[in-house]
Design a protein around this motif. Structure first.
Motif, PDB file in Angstrom:
ATOM      1  N   GLY A 173       0.981  -1.120  -0.006  1.00  0.00           N
ATOM      2  CA  GLY A 173      -0.077   0.053  -0.055  1.00  0.00           C
ATOM      3  C   GLY A 173       0.374   1.144   0.377  1.00  0.00           C
ATOM      4  O   GLY A 173       0.087   2.736   0.061  1.00  0.00           O
ATOM      5  N   ALA A 174       1.656   1.517  -0.220  1.00  0.00           N
ATOM      6  CA  ALA A 174       3.029   2.240  -0.490  1.00  0.00           C
ATOM      7  C   ALA A 174       3.168   2.815  -1.786  1.00  0.00           C
ATOM      8  O   ALA A 174       3.699   2.998  -2.686  1.00  0.00           O
ATOM      9  CB  ALA A 174       4.796   1.765  -0.258  1.00  0.00           C
ATOM     10  N   ASP A 175       1.907   3.447  -2.360  1.00  0.00           N
ATOM     11  CA  ASP A 175       1.754   4.426  -3.576  1.00  0.00           C
ATOM     12  C   ASP A 175       2.854   4.770  -4.255  1.00  0.00           C
ATOM     13  O   ASP A 175       3.423   5.092  -5.138  1.00  0.00           O
ATOM     14  CB  ASP A 175       0.405   4.818  -3.969  1.00  0.00           C
ATOM     15  N   THR A 176       3.322   5.538  -3.076  1.00  0.00           N
ATOM     16  CA  THR A 176       4.120   6.812  -3.114  1.00  0.00           C
ATOM     17  C   THR A 176       6.150   6.148  -3.457  1.00  0.00           C
ATOM     18  O   THR A 176       6.336   6.786  -5.008  1.00  0.00           O
ATOM     19  CB  THR A 176       5.016   7.243  -2.380  1.00  0.00           C
ATOM     20  N   GLU A 177       6.302   5.013  -2.374  1.00  0.00           N
ATOM     21  CA  GLU A 177       7.428   4.405  -2.960  1.00  0.00           C
ATOM     22  C   GLU A 177       7.699   3.890  -4.231  1.00  0.00           C
ATOM     23  O   GLU A 177       7.908   3.657  -5.320  1.00  0.00           O
ATOM     24  CB  GLU A 177       7.634   3.258  -1.633  1.00  0.00           C
ATOM     25  N   ALA A 178       6.486   2.697  -4.729  1.00  0.00           N
ATOM     26  CA  ALA A 178       5.912   2.247  -6.202  1.00  0.00           C
ATOM     27  C   ALA A 178       6.221   3.166  -7.728  1.00  0.00           C
ATOM     28  O   ALA A 178       6.661   2.896  -8.564  1.00  0.00           O
ATOM     29  CB  ALA A 178       4.325   1.622  -6.040  1.00  0.00           C
ATOM     30  N   ALA A 179       5.673   4.474  -7.551  1.00  0.00           N
ATOM     31  CA  ALA A 179       5.416   5.567  -8.396  1.00  0.00           C
ATOM     32  C   ALA A 179       6.564   5.927  -8.912  1.00  0.00           C
ATOM     33  O   ALA A 179       7.267   5.820  -9.666  1.00  0.00           O
ATOM     34  CB  ALA A 179       4.359   6.719  -7.840  1.00  0.00           C
ATOM     35  N   ARG A 180       7.631   5.930  -7.099  1.00  0.00           N
ATOM     36  CA  ARG A 180       9.119   6.312  -7.470  1.00  0.00           C
ATOM     37  C   ARG A 180      10.069   5.508  -8.332  1.00  0.00           C
ATOM     38  O   ARG A 180      10.341   5.292  -8.963  1.00  0.00           O
ATOM     39  CB  ARG A 180       9.918   6.644  -6.154  1.00  0.00           C
ATOM     40  N   TRP A 181       9.306   3.706  -7.948  1.00  0.00           N
ATOM     41  CA  TRP A 181      10.376   3.319  -8.749  1.00  0.00           C
ATOM     42  C   TRP A 181       9.852   2.509 -10.073  1.00  0.00           C
ATOM     43  O   TRP A 181      10.824   2.493 -11.228  1.00  0.00           O
ATOM     44  CB  TRP A 181      10.373   1.444  -7.814  1.00  0.00           C
ATOM     45  N   GLU A 182       8.642   2.938  -9.982  1.00  0.00           N
ATOM     46  CA  GLU A 182       8.046   3.300 -12.148  1.00  0.00           C
ATOM     47  C   GLU A 182       8.993   4.384 -12.610  1.00  0.00           C
ATOM     48  O   GLU A 182       9.259   3.902 -13.828  1.00  0.00           O
ATOM     49  CB  GLU A 182       6.714   3.198 -11.603  1.00  0.00           C
ATOM     50  N   GLU A 183       9.378   5.308 -11.840  1.00  0.00           N
ATOM     51  CA  GLU A 183       9.699   6.679 -12.178  1.00  0.00           C
ATOM     52  C   GLU A 183      11.209   5.832 -12.450  1.00  0.00           C
ATOM     53  O   GLU A 183      12.303   6.308 -13.308  1.00  0.00           O
ATOM     54  CB  GLU A 183       9.242   7.904 -11.979  1.00  0.00           C
ATOM     55  N   ALA A 184      11.777   5.323 -11.494  1.00  0.00           N
ATOM     56  CA  ALA A 184      13.129   4.974 -11.361  1.00  0.00           C
ATOM     57  C   ALA A 184      13.755   4.017 -12.824  1.00  0.00           C
ATOM     58  O   ALA A 184      14.787   4.289 -13.615  1.00  0.00           O
ATOM     59  CB  ALA A 184      13.968   4.419 -10.699  1.00  0.00           C
TER      60      ALA A 184
END
Length: 223
Positions: A205-216
């Motif tokens: 449920g850590a959506d911010t972290e999930a999005a950060r790794w998508e961007e990475a």
């Protein structure tokens, strides 16, 4: 050799043009003579050190340059069997005594697990007759490269389970490291390790972290 106007050896900006010797190369006459003896048209030359317990995660370099008549050559000076490059589902140990060609616009990663330092002379060169003569004689010894195994569903379950346990205990960076290192153990699809981390965080449920790794993933593997 770089394009620094004051011959600063710490200038790491890579660009087109004929480079000039840095102040460091002035202190390395044998290396200077070796480079001159290759007769190649250099764009940029540098020493690259990878310390023990170090990883360069899957990435793509300078796609805008190396798909247009430029090439990267590695000359290993100091290495060890744990220092490997992974690309296209294969693990390659670049042994000393050979000159290696790498296409940096193809996704790849590097690790040095046990040490000592891996020290390579890296030369970016233009296509010319001297390069074509070198490139016309490629060879790869059987022991230099090995195909990585495909990750099975069971492998994936164990890996995600371990990472999930670490994350639940609060060791989130360690959980991410477990998944990043899967790139060096399995023949993953391009960006597969980053996808595993994104899934880990989505499950938490850590959506911010999930999005950060998508961007990475997008940034590191941009074409």
């Amino acid at each position: 050799m770089n394009h620094s106007p004051d011959r600063d050896p710490h200038d790491v900006v890579i660009g087109d043009g004929r480079p000039r010797p840095t102040t460091l190369l002035d202190q390395m006459p044998a290396t200077k003579d070796f480079l001159a003896g290759l007769g190649l048209d250099f764009m940029y030359v540098r020493l690259a050190r990878l310390e023990p317990h170090s990883y360069l995660w899957e990435h793509r370099d300078y796609a805008e340059l190396y798909e247009r008549g430029r090439h990267r050559l590695h000359i290993p000076l100091v290495t060890n069997p744990s220092a490997v490059l992974v690309t296209a589902g294969a693990r390659v140990h670049m042994a000393t005594g050979s000159l290696w060609r790498l296409t940096p616009s193809q996704a790849h990663g590097v690790r040095n697990v046990t040490g000592p330092d891996r020290l390579h002379l890296i030369a970016d060169v233009y296509t010319d007759d001297a390069y074509q003569e070198l490139a016309a004689r490629p060879h790869l010894r059987a022991k230099d490269a090995a195909e990585l195994p495909v990750m099975t569903a069971a492998d994936r379950g164990r890996l995600m389970g371990r990472a999930g346990e670490l994350a639940a205990l609060g060791f989130v960076p360690s959980a991410e490291q477990v998944l990043l290192r899967a790139y060096y153990a399995y023949a993953l699809p391009e960006g597969g390790a980053y996808d595993l981390i994104t899934e880990l965080h989505a499950n938490r449920g850590a959506d911010t972290e999930a999005a950060r790794w998508e961007e990475a993933k997008t940034h590191l593997l941009a074409r």
